[in-house]
Design an enzyme around this catalytic site. Structure first.
Site, PDB file in Angstrom:
ATOM      1  N   LYS A   1       1.136  -0.908   0.055  1.00 21.83           N
ATOM      2  CA  LYS A   1       0.057   0.012   0.512  1.00 21.83           C
ATOM      3  C   LYS A   1       0.556   0.612   0.137  1.00 21.83           C
ATOM      4  O   LYS A   1       0.662   2.808  -0.407  1.00 21.83           O
ATOM      5  CB  LYS A   1      -1.052  -0.208   1.036  1.00 21.83           C
ATOM      6  CG  LYS A   1      -1.475  -0.721   1.360  1.00 21.83           C
ATOM      7  CD  LYS A   1      -2.609  -1.257   0.150  1.00 21.83           C
ATOM      8  CE  LYS A   1      -3.809  -2.423   0.610  1.00 21.83           C
ATOM      9  NZ  LYS A   1      -3.419  -3.721   0.768  1.00 21.83           N
TER      10      LYS A   1
ATOM     11  N   LYS B   1      -8.292   1.880   3.706  1.00 20.91           N
ATOM     12  CA  LYS B   1      -7.535   0.370   2.985  1.00 20.91           C
ATOM     13  C   LYS B   1      -6.603   0.122   4.721  1.00 20.91           C
ATOM     14  O   LYS B   1      -5.867   1.120   4.948  1.00 20.91           O
ATOM     15  CB  LYS B   1      -6.663   0.808   2.287  1.00 20.91           C
ATOM     16  CG  LYS B   1      -7.789   0.844   1.002  1.00 20.91           C
ATOM     17  CD  LYS B   1      -6.406   0.676  -0.044  1.00 20.91           C
ATOM     18  CE  LYS B   1      -7.006   1.511  -0.986  1.00 20.91           C
ATOM     19  NZ  LYS B   1      -5.907   1.132  -2.354  1.00 20.91           N
TER      20      LYS B   1
ATOM     21  N   ARG C   1      -5.251  -4.754 -13.453  1.00 19.16           N
ATOM     22  CA  ARG C   1      -3.724  -5.235 -12.900  1.00 19.16           C
ATOM     23  C   ARG C   1      -2.469  -4.946 -13.941  1.00 19.16           C
ATOM     24  O   ARG C   1      -3.149  -5.827 -15.309  1.00 19.16           O
ATOM     25  CB  ARG C   1      -4.113  -6.736 -12.208  1.00 19.16           C
ATOM     26  CG  ARG C   1      -2.758  -7.404 -12.187  1.00 19.16           C
ATOM     27  CD  ARG C   1      -2.060  -6.898 -11.219  1.00 19.16           C
ATOM     28  NE  ARG C   1      -2.746  -6.404  -9.574  1.00 19.16           N
ATOM     29  CZ  ARG C   1      -2.408  -7.341  -9.354  1.00 19.16           C
ATOM     30  NH1 ARG C   1      -2.135  -8.783  -8.709  1.00 19.16           N
ATOM     31  NH2 ARG C   1      -3.140  -7.133  -8.155  1.00 19.16           N
TER      32      ARG C   1
ATOM     33  N   ARG D   1     -10.617  -5.804 -13.195  1.00 20.01           N
ATOM     34  CA  ARG D   1     -11.308  -6.533 -12.734  1.00 20.01           C
ATOM     35  C   ARG D   1     -12.153  -5.524 -12.321  1.00 20.01           C
ATOM     36  O   ARG D   1     -12.296  -4.505 -11.928  1.00 20.01           O
ATOM     37  CB  ARG D   1      -9.886  -7.113 -11.478  1.00 20.01           C
ATOM     38  CG  ARG D   1      -9.451  -8.334 -11.503  1.00 20.01           C
ATOM     39  CD  ARG D   1      -8.028  -7.837 -10.857  1.00 20.01           C
ATOM     40  NE  ARG D   1      -7.353  -6.634 -10.745  1.00 20.01           N
ATOM     41  CZ  ARG D   1      -5.923  -6.224  -9.579  1.00 20.01           C
ATOM     42  NH1 ARG D   1      -5.617  -7.688  -8.948  1.00 20.01           N
ATOM     43  NH2 ARG D   1      -5.726  -5.299  -9.191  1.00 20.01           N
TER      44      ARG D   1
ATOM     45  N   ARG E   1     -14.928  -2.390  -5.062  1.00 17.26           N
ATOM     46  CA  ARG E   1     -13.961  -3.649  -5.245  1.00 17.26           C
ATOM     47  C   ARG E   1     -14.080  -4.340  -6.686  1.00 17.26           C
ATOM     48  O   ARG E   1     -14.833  -5.280  -6.539  1.00 17.26           O
ATOM     49  CB  ARG E   1     -13.957  -4.253  -3.727  1.00 17.26           C
ATOM     50  CG  ARG E   1     -14.027  -3.706  -2.437  1.00 17.26           C
ATOM     51  CD  ARG E   1     -13.934  -4.182  -1.771  1.00 17.26           C
ATOM     52  NE  ARG E   1     -14.827  -5.482  -0.956  1.00 17.26           N
ATOM     53  CZ  ARG E   1     -15.268  -6.630  -0.673  1.00 17.26           C
ATOM     54  NH1 ARG E   1     -14.169  -6.785   0.933  1.00 17.26           N
ATOM     55  NH2 ARG E   1     -16.081  -6.850  -0.536  1.00 17.26           N
TER      56      ARG E   1
ATOM     57  N   ASP F   1      -1.935  -2.400  -9.440  1.00 17.01           N
ATOM     58  CA  ASP F   1      -2.937  -1.864  -9.536  1.00 17.01           C
ATOM     59  C   ASP F   1      -3.566  -0.565 -10.445  1.00 17.01           C
ATOM     60  O   ASP F   1      -3.176   0.384  -9.179  1.00 17.01           O
ATOM     61  CB  ASP F   1      -3.800  -1.999  -8.433  1.00 17.01           C
ATOM     62  CG  ASP F   1      -3.966  -3.321  -7.624  1.00 17.01           C
ATOM     63  OD1 ASP F   1      -3.630  -4.259  -8.634  1.00 17.01           O
ATOM     64  OD2 ASP F   1      -4.147  -3.622  -6.336  1.00 17.01           O
TER      65      ASP F   1
ATOM     66  N   GLU G   1      -1.981   0.610  -5.416  1.00 11.44           N
ATOM     67  CA  GLU G   1      -1.060   0.028  -5.060  1.00 11.44           C
ATOM     68  C   GLU G   1       0.148  -0.994  -5.991  1.00 11.44           C
ATOM     69  O   GLU G   1      -0.425  -0.520  -7.114  1.00 11.44           O
ATOM     70  CB  GLU G   1      -1.915  -1.050  -4.771  1.00 11.44           C
ATOM     71  CG  GLU G   1      -3.027  -0.435  -3.748  1.00 11.44           C
ATOM     72  CD  GLU G   1      -3.525  -2.407  -3.179  1.00 11.44           C
ATOM     73  OE1 GLU G   1      -3.154  -2.743  -3.235  1.00 11.44           O
ATOM     74  OE2 GLU G   1      -4.674  -2.109  -1.947  1.00 11.44           O
TER      75      GLU G   1
ATOM     76  N   ASN H   1       1.922  -4.293  -5.782  1.00 13.90           N
ATOM     77  CA  ASN H   1       1.857  -5.416  -5.530  1.00 13.90           C
ATOM     78  C   ASN H   1       3.526  -6.673  -5.903  1.00 13.90           C
ATOM     79  O   ASN H   1       3.777  -6.679  -6.231  1.00 13.90           O
ATOM     80  CB  ASN H   1       0.854  -6.500  -5.804  1.00 13.90           C
ATOM     81  CG  ASN H   1       0.077  -5.820  -5.453  1.00 13.90           C
ATOM     82  OD1 ASN H   1      -1.003  -6.357  -4.359  1.00 13.90           O
ATOM     83  ND2 ASN H   1      -1.161  -5.069  -5.931  1.00 13.90           N
TER      84      ASN H   1
END
Length: 320
Positions: free
Chosen positions: A127, A162, A212, A227, A235, A275, A283, A285
């Site tokens: 994050k 978050k 993504r 997504r 979400r 993201d 974000e 990841n």
């Protein structure tokens, strides 16, 4: 023969048809690698030397109901004898995860190529790491102070809260100004001001998908997975019920990748998932990015193959 170790959550609990770690194992086996399977608790130090209780592993790309893996002999394996070690343990990034990175850093010191680099896994909270690129992110606040969080909501009116240590969309709240639950949400998430959380402005482009973007050694794959949230959801995470729709990468997304590429390469972050919502990274990841299987299936790709091409190139450089 390349000897590959993988540190992952229990293989019997994965969904092989959509699991990115499994895609990596299939590709490594196709290349003739020797596969060594380990769970985090199998790692240990003996007089400062890194070891694991590992099992030889075979995998098969089969239907959901069929056996898709098999174990061979178990052994006490010096981790420095492996050529590549993949860390594919899911968050949360807790103390046990931290200890794993320290053990694997010892294996790295003995010559193993650890992906991603253990120190960088500790440095790059998924994050917080995006905040190192403020020109690439939406308006964001990281704080434990309830008053600062309330002021952020008051200023921006529609926001997302978050936790800093979760994954898969867990414990994410959409909070609007005037929400009667604002105080209790802040109290619960911060434990009455003791723990930091992240607040970001709500991006309405989420309706078009939380994209993504996968990067290998800083270079993006040509397709992304959008997504799309379920009706009534904010979400897009697949784990939260979102559906995955593949699409070509945009010029803006390529630009975002260029902004972070030098840092990813410098930190040894070989496999990363951004993201992206609308024009912004939300974000970065680095622990166990997913979506390989979905993109491979939709576009006839071999993303794990591209990854291992890059890792083999790095092994050759280090051998020279």
């Amino acid at each position: 023969m390349i000897r590959l170790g993988i540190v992952m959550d229990p293989i019997e609990g994965i969904k092989p048809y959509k699991d990115s770690s499994f895609a990596m194992l299939l590709e490594a086996q196709r290349r003739g690698y020797e596969l060594h399977y380990m769970q985090p608790e199998d790692l240990y130090l003996n007089n400062g030397q890194p070891f694991a209780t590992s099992s030889l592993l075979k995998v098969w790309d089969r239907e959901k109901s069929e056996q898709y893996y098999g174990f061979g002999a178990s052994q006490e394996l010096p981790l420095g004898e492996l050529d590549i070690i993949l860390i594919r343990q899911d968050p949360p990034f807790n103390n046990d995860y931290l200890y794993s990175t320290h053990i694997l850093e010892q294996a790295e010191a003995q010559g193993a190529l650890v992906v991603n680099k253990p120190q960088s896994l500790r440095d790059a909270n998924e994050k917080l790491f995006a905040s190192w690129f403020p020109h690439c992110i939406p308006q964001t606040l990281v704080s434990a102070d309830p008053e600062k969080l309330r002021a952020f909501v008051s200023e921006h009116q529609d926001t997302i809260f978050k936790p800093l240590d979760a994954m898969g969309g867990a414990s994410i709240f959409r909070v609007k100004a005037g929400d009667p639950n604002l105080s209790v949400i802040i109290e619960t998430m911060t434990d009455h001001g003791k723990h930091h959380i992240m607040a970001q402005i709500f991006l309405p482009e989420i309706k078009q998908g939380d994209k993504r973007v996968l990067l290998i050694n800083g270079e993006p794959i040509d397709y992304t997975l959008a997504r799309i949230p379920q009706e009534g959801e904010t979400r897009g995470n697949i784990a939260a019920g979102g559906s995955g729709v593949g699409m070509p990468i945009t010029d803006r997304e390529r630009w975002l990748c260029e902004q972070i590429k030098p840092t990813l390469q410098a930190k040894g972050l070989y496999f990363v998932g951004l993201d992206v919502i609308g024009d912004y990274i939300t974000e970065i990841n680095v622990t166990s990015p997913t979506c390989i299987r979905e993109l491979d299936a939709q576009f006839g790709l071999n993303i794990a193959g591209t990854l291992f091409d890059a890792l083999e190139l790095q092994l050759n450089k280090e051998a020279q």
